[in-house]
Each structure stands twice: as structure tokens, then as C-alpha cells.
Design a protein around this motif. Sequence first.
Motif, PDB file in Angstrom:
ATOM      1  N   MET A  91       0.844  -0.976  -0.043  1.00  0.00           N
ATOM      2  CA  MET A  91       0.140   0.043   0.048  1.00  0.00           C
ATOM      3  C   MET A  91       0.886   1.392   0.001  1.00  0.00           C
ATOM      4  O   MET A  91       1.497   1.633   1.113  1.00  0.00           O
ATOM      5  N   ARG A  92       0.799   2.065  -1.303  1.00  0.00           N
ATOM      6  CA  ARG A  92       1.593   3.150  -1.285  1.00  0.00           C
ATOM      7  C   ARG A  92       1.140   4.224  -0.101  1.00  0.00           C
ATOM      8  O   ARG A  92       1.993   5.103   0.141  1.00  0.00           O
ATOM      9  N   ALA A  93       0.029   4.280   0.053  1.00  0.00           N
ATOM     10  CA  ALA A  93      -0.544   5.398   1.190  1.00  0.00           C
ATOM     11  C   ALA A  93       0.084   5.154   2.433  1.00  0.00           C
ATOM     12  O   ALA A  93       0.006   6.081   3.419  1.00  0.00           O
ATOM     13  N   SER A  94       0.962   3.954   2.640  1.00  0.00           N
ATOM     14  CA  SER A  94       1.867   3.938   4.067  1.00  0.00           C
ATOM     15  C   SER A  94       2.439   5.326   4.113  1.00  0.00           C
ATOM     16  O   SER A  94       2.910   5.587   5.121  1.00  0.00           O
ATOM     17  N   ILE A  95       2.864   6.039   3.101  1.00  0.00           N
ATOM     18  CA  ILE A  95       3.755   7.115   3.087  1.00  0.00           C
ATOM     19  C   ILE A  95       3.125   8.287   4.264  1.00  0.00           C
ATOM     20  O   ILE A  95       3.859   8.836   4.519  1.00  0.00           O
ATOM     21  N   LEU A  96       1.924   7.951   4.236  1.00  0.00           N
ATOM     22  CA  LEU A  96       1.054   9.005   5.151  1.00  0.00           C
ATOM     23  C   LEU A  96       1.466   8.979   6.684  1.00  0.00           C
ATOM     24  O   LEU A  96       1.077   9.889   7.380  1.00  0.00           O
ATOM     25  N   VAL A  97       2.506   7.970   7.100  1.00  0.00           N
ATOM     26  CA  VAL A  97       2.805   7.857   8.454  1.00  0.00           C
ATOM     27  C   VAL A  97       4.136   8.819   8.768  1.00  0.00           C
ATOM     28  O   VAL A  97       4.344   8.992   9.794  1.00  0.00           O
ATOM     29  N   LEU A  98       4.664   8.965   7.534  1.00  0.00           N
ATOM     30  CA  LEU A  98       6.103   9.959   7.520  1.00  0.00           C
ATOM     31  C   LEU A  98       5.860  11.081   8.441  1.00  0.00           C
ATOM     32  O   LEU A  98       6.702  11.388   9.289  1.00  0.00           O
ATOM     33  N   ASP A 124       8.468  13.043  -3.649  1.00  0.00           N
ATOM     34  CA  ASP A 124       9.591  14.321  -3.682  1.00  0.00           C
ATOM     35  C   ASP A 124       8.831  15.319  -2.827  1.00  0.00           C
ATOM     36  O   ASP A 124       9.539  15.866  -2.040  1.00  0.00           O
ATOM     37  N   LEU A 125       7.641  15.783  -3.017  1.00  0.00           N
ATOM     38  CA  LEU A 125       7.192  16.744  -2.501  1.00  0.00           C
ATOM     39  C   LEU A 125       6.589  16.623  -1.253  1.00  0.00           C
ATOM     40  O   LEU A 125       6.803  17.638  -0.311  1.00  0.00           O
ATOM     41  N   HIS A 126       6.333  15.328  -0.485  1.00  0.00           N
ATOM     42  CA  HIS A 126       6.276  15.072   0.778  1.00  0.00           C
ATOM     43  C   HIS A 126       7.494  15.265   1.544  1.00  0.00           C
ATOM     44  O   HIS A 126       7.880  16.025   2.526  1.00  0.00           O
ATOM     45  N   VAL A 127       8.647  14.973   0.994  1.00  0.00           N
ATOM     46  CA  VAL A 127      10.033  14.923   1.557  1.00  0.00           C
ATOM     47  C   VAL A 127      10.722  16.405   1.565  1.00  0.00           C
ATOM     48  O   VAL A 127      10.948  16.907   2.688  1.00  0.00           O
ATOM     49  N   GLU A 128      10.493  17.086   0.390  1.00  0.00           N
ATOM     50  CA  GLU A 128      10.989  18.599   0.191  1.00  0.00           C
ATOM     51  C   GLU A 128      10.190  19.319   1.339  1.00  0.00           C
ATOM     52  O   GLU A 128      10.710  20.126   2.072  1.00  0.00           O
ATOM     53  N   GLY A 129       8.948  19.051   1.567  1.00  0.00           N
ATOM     54  CA  GLY A 129       8.060  19.865   2.553  1.00  0.00           C
ATOM     55  C   GLY A 129       8.547  19.623   4.073  1.00  0.00           C
ATOM     56  O   GLY A 129       8.839  20.722   4.845  1.00  0.00           O
ATOM     57  N   LEU A 130       8.933  18.292   4.283  1.00  0.00           N
ATOM     58  CA  LEU A 130       9.489  18.196   5.696  1.00  0.00           C
ATOM     59  C   LEU A 130      10.746  18.803   6.016  1.00  0.00           C
ATOM     60  O   LEU A 130      10.933  19.214   7.084  1.00  0.00           O
ATOM     61  N   ARG A 131      11.533  18.857   4.730  1.00  0.00           N
ATOM     62  CA  ARG A 131      12.845  19.330   4.996  1.00  0.00           C
ATOM     63  C   ARG A 131      12.680  20.934   5.118  1.00  0.00           C
ATOM     64  O   ARG A 131      13.267  21.492   6.355  1.00  0.00           O
ATOM     65  N   GLN A 132      11.669  21.444   4.594  1.00  0.00           N
ATOM     66  CA  GLN A 132      11.457  22.930   4.777  1.00  0.00           C
ATOM     67  C   GLN A 132      10.922  23.056   6.153  1.00  0.00           C
ATOM     68  O   GLN A 132      11.169  24.314   6.949  1.00  0.00           O
ATOM     69  N   MET A 133      10.446  22.191   6.895  1.00  0.00           N
ATOM     70  CA  MET A 133      10.012  22.158   8.269  1.00  0.00           C
ATOM     71  C   MET A 133      11.078  21.704   9.155  1.00  0.00           C
ATOM     72  O   MET A 133      10.883  21.751  10.273  1.00  0.00           O
ATOM     73  N   GLY A 134      12.169  21.544   8.728  1.00  0.00           N
ATOM     74  CA  GLY A 134      13.351  21.174   9.466  1.00  0.00           C
ATOM     75  C   GLY A 134      13.856  20.010   9.628  1.00  0.00           C
ATOM     76  O   GLY A 134      14.945  19.589  10.291  1.00  0.00           O
ATOM     77  N   ALA A 135      13.175  19.006   8.944  1.00  0.00           N
ATOM     78  CA  ALA A 135      13.630  17.703   9.098  1.00  0.00           C
ATOM     79  C   ALA A 135      14.940  17.378   8.441  1.00  0.00           C
ATOM     80  O   ALA A 135      14.988  17.924   7.371  1.00  0.00           O
ATOM     81  N   THR A 164      -2.032  13.145  -1.043  1.00  0.00           N
ATOM     82  CA  THR A 164      -1.240  12.645   0.095  1.00  0.00           C
ATOM     83  C   THR A 164       0.010  13.597   0.733  1.00  0.00           C
ATOM     84  O   THR A 164       0.058  13.564   1.869  1.00  0.00           O
ATOM     85  N   GLY A 165       0.490  14.263  -0.174  1.00  0.00           N
ATOM     86  CA  GLY A 165       1.531  15.082   0.066  1.00  0.00           C
ATOM     87  C   GLY A 165       0.883  16.323   0.998  1.00  0.00           C
ATOM     88  O   GLY A 165       1.369  16.674   2.189  1.00  0.00           O
ATOM     89  N   THR A 166      -0.226  17.002   0.837  1.00  0.00           N
ATOM     90  CA  THR A 166      -1.008  17.694   1.556  1.00  0.00           C
ATOM     91  C   THR A 166      -1.289  17.348   2.806  1.00  0.00           C
ATOM     92  O   THR A 166      -0.946  17.990   3.994  1.00  0.00           O
ATOM     93  N   GLU A 167      -1.609  16.234   2.951  1.00  0.00           N
ATOM     94  CA  GLU A 167      -2.229  15.682   4.310  1.00  0.00           C
ATOM     95  C   GLU A 167      -1.009  15.293   5.045  1.00  0.00           C
ATOM     96  O   GLU A 167      -1.015  15.444   6.285  1.00  0.00           O
ATOM     97  N   ASN A 168       0.178  14.613   4.372  1.00  0.00           N
ATOM     98  CA  ASN A 168       1.292  14.271   5.151  1.00  0.00           C
ATOM     99  C   ASN A 168       1.735  15.862   5.972  1.00  0.00           C
ATOM    100  O   ASN A 168       2.228  15.928   7.122  1.00  0.00           O
ATOM    101  N   LEU A 169       1.894  16.760   5.207  1.00  0.00           N
ATOM    102  CA  LEU A 169       2.258  18.078   5.631  1.00  0.00           C
ATOM    103  C   LEU A 169       1.552  18.510   6.595  1.00  0.00           C
ATOM    104  O   LEU A 169       1.723  19.288   7.818  1.00  0.00           O
TER     105      LEU A 169
END
Length: 418
Positions: A91-98, A124-135, A164-169
Motif C-alpha cells: 500500500m503506497r498510502a503507507s507514506i502517510l505515516v511519515l 519528492d514533494l512530501h520529503v521536500e516539505g518536511l525538509r523545509q519544516m526542519g527535518a 497525500t502530500g498535502t495530508e502528510n504536511l
Amino acid sequence: MERLKIEGGHPIAGEVTISGAKNAVLPIIAATLLCRTPSNLSNVPDLDDVRTMLDLVAGMGASVTTDGDEVSVDARQITNPIAPDELVRTMRASILVLGPLVARAGEAKVSLPGGCAIGSRPVDLHVEGLRQMGAEITLEAGYIHAKCERLHGARILFEKVTVTGTENLMMAAALAEGTTVLENAAREPEIVDLANFLNRCGAVVKGAGSQTIVIQGVSQLKGASHSICPDRIETGTFLVAAAIAQSSIRCNKSDPASLEAVLAKLKESGAKIETGEDWISLDMMGQRPKCVDITTAPYPAFPTDMQAQFCVLNSVGVGVATVVETIFENRFMHVAELQRMGADISISGNAAIIRGVEKLEGASVEATDLRASASLVIAGAIAGGTTYVDKVYHIDRGYENIEAKLKGIGVHIERVTG
Ligand code: UD1
């Protein structure tokens, strides 16, 4: 191997009760990881993807109890912030736990979702957003490894609309220090359902459902009770099933407001549509649908998750139509299977040109993804003779009780082995 056997051509009509939305419950289960006390979810659909998401959070230390359509998740302790490869693969949507994991536990290891049948689907957009938040994020042995003592707010402009990118962030921002602004955010009803859940837990999320979401971070969240919103794609699939059968249906416990683009296309095809607060009825009055042009795009435009079903509608419609897929590359896998059933479809780049024929014929076909498999099942229900749909596990990921619900409206369908 299990397959669905469908004897086509029997009259379809009646009422169906719509389940809770798969794409709402998955992020909301992930969001329970943000909470220090238990959350009680209701109207939870019984789906393979839901079981996978519950297995994921249980593996991280949450305690999960299920009772009918109610699920309680108690994530007071997160002992193992890891989403292992074997679950992420199914399940790709597992990325939602990140996002929730880094925000709550300060660390997350999530297997990188690979390509899948409907295109490469990067994160990439999930990861980039989290980086901008300091991760601090690294890629290690196929895992995304994210670390941060406490995330901070940021202004994040999505270069592409991602659900899912919007939801993750949004989930990560709920526990970040300061304010996060998400621009060019996805506007799907499932995003609004997630925001409502988060706000019940004590988060401060404003603007969900619009292109700009503002989240003021808080230091902790408590669990809450929440009923999952209706599944608009399941609703749309049943409406199309009745439309291609030139028949009528009423979908109870559904949300007409979430289906405006789909209902507009069904009306254009000749359907009489009536709606109430929580129901939708469709009547084709014994007529073949007219072919309708479709272009998929982010909500509130026509959903990519209804594209395959409308390919079937056009396959048996009157006239010619073009279906353009703008969200995912390679999302026309159902076309080759529909051609085996006698559909007249040609593909040109990201467009399918469909000339309606009077009738499809039953065949052995193979499901390639969740929505493609639903389209093949409804095609089988109106085709002459018998259709076998292989790789049923795709449909079990996202349609609750599919055989019972289809039987309830007259479809002759059974699950067979071999
Ligand atoms: C969600 C839905 C899925 C639906 C899709 C589009 C869930 C669990 N799944 O999937 O049913 O078909 O929305 O409505 O809610 N993209 C990037 N980089 C990223 C993220 C996305 O380039 O980091 C691209 C994708 O490849 C795709 C587009 O953006 O072309 C939209 O994808 P996205 O909205 O993220 O789809 P999902 O959230 O995976």
C-alpha cells in the motif's frame, strides 16, 4: 487464485449503502499517531488497505481494537517509528505515516514506495516539505530516514497538487512549532475530513478545502471521536453501474456535494439525477448513455479515480468521446481489457478515444489496479455471457463487501477459486 465470476445482462436496480471513504480513513488512522490518548473512529470501511494501515500503526506500538465499523487506536506510546518494506509495498498510502511520525516521535523510517501500475508516483514533494519544516532526511537502504527534534512552521508552495502530500504536511504541521502555510494545497473532501479530525484532537487547521491551508502548531494533541465521510468514488462506481445498465439506483449514506463533477457528467450522458442531504438517485429511463468527454484533474474537477468507470460508460454509450488523463501516466491499463470485451477504444498519448458499441461481450480479464478492477466488474455486469475478473485483491483493497453490494442490486456475481 481467487477471481470474480459475473454472469452479465441481468437487470440492475435498487439501493446501496455507501461505506466510509478509503482515502479519508487512511490518513485519519495515520493521524492517530499524533495523539497521546485514544481515538475512536466510526463508519470505518472493512478493507484490505485499512487492515494494512492498522497493522502499520500497531507495529509502531499503538494498540488497536476493532468492533464492527468502529476502530479505536491508542498511540500513547510510539516504540518503533518504522514503516517496513513489506507493508509499504502492499500500500503506497503507507507514506502517510511519515509526517505524523517525525512530528510526534522525532524520527521516522519509512520504506520508499516503489513504482506501481499507474505510473512512477514519486514522493519528492512530501520529503521536500518536511525538509523545509526542519527535518533532516536521508535515504538509507531503500528507506526514507527523517529526523527532527521538533519541526518548525514553514511556507510551503506545492509545485504540483498532491493529495497525500498535502495530508502528510498538514499532519506534521499540527505538532510543529509555529505556523505552517500550505499553498496550492489539494482540496479533496478527504482533506477536509482529516482537518476536521485534527481540529477535534486540538489542532488548529484553517482553510482545508481551499488552496491555502494554515496550520498553527500546538505542543500536543489528544485523541478524538470521528465518523469517516462517505466514499465518493464507491458512490460514483455504483452510479455508473446503473447508468450503463440503463437502469436506476439510489445510493444511501452518500455525499452529493463531493461528486459535483461526476454528477454533471452523468447528467450530460442523459441520466436523471436527484439528490438529498445524504443520498443520490440516478435513473437512465431505459436509455443508453450518451458518450461524454472527460478530462481528469485535481478536485473539484473530474477525479482520476472515476476515469476507468467512465471509459466503460463511453464504451457502451451513443457516439464518440475523448477521455484525457492528466494526473497519472500509464493509467489506461483497463483499456486493453475492455478491448477484449469488444470495446472500441484507441489510445493516443494521454487520451483515449472511445466509440460506443451497443454491447460488450464477457471475457477473462485481469485487474491491474483498484479502480481498473471496479470498471471491469461493472463492465462484466452488463456484458453478454460470463466475465471472469482476475487479481481480485486489487478490488478488495478499496471496495467494502463488493459482491454483497452488487448482488443487492441484481448483479449475478460470485467469487471462485482457480
Ligand atoms: C491520492 C489518492 C488516489 C488518487 C490520487 C489523485 C489516497 C490514499 N490516494 O493519491 O486514490 O488517485 O490522490 O487524486 O488518497 N506527485 C509528485 N510528487 C509527489 C507527490 C505526487 O510528482 O511528491 C505527482 C504524482 O506522480 C501524480 C500527481 O502528483 O502525478 C498527483 O498525485 P497525488 O495527488 O500525490 O496522489 P496520491 O496522493 O498518491
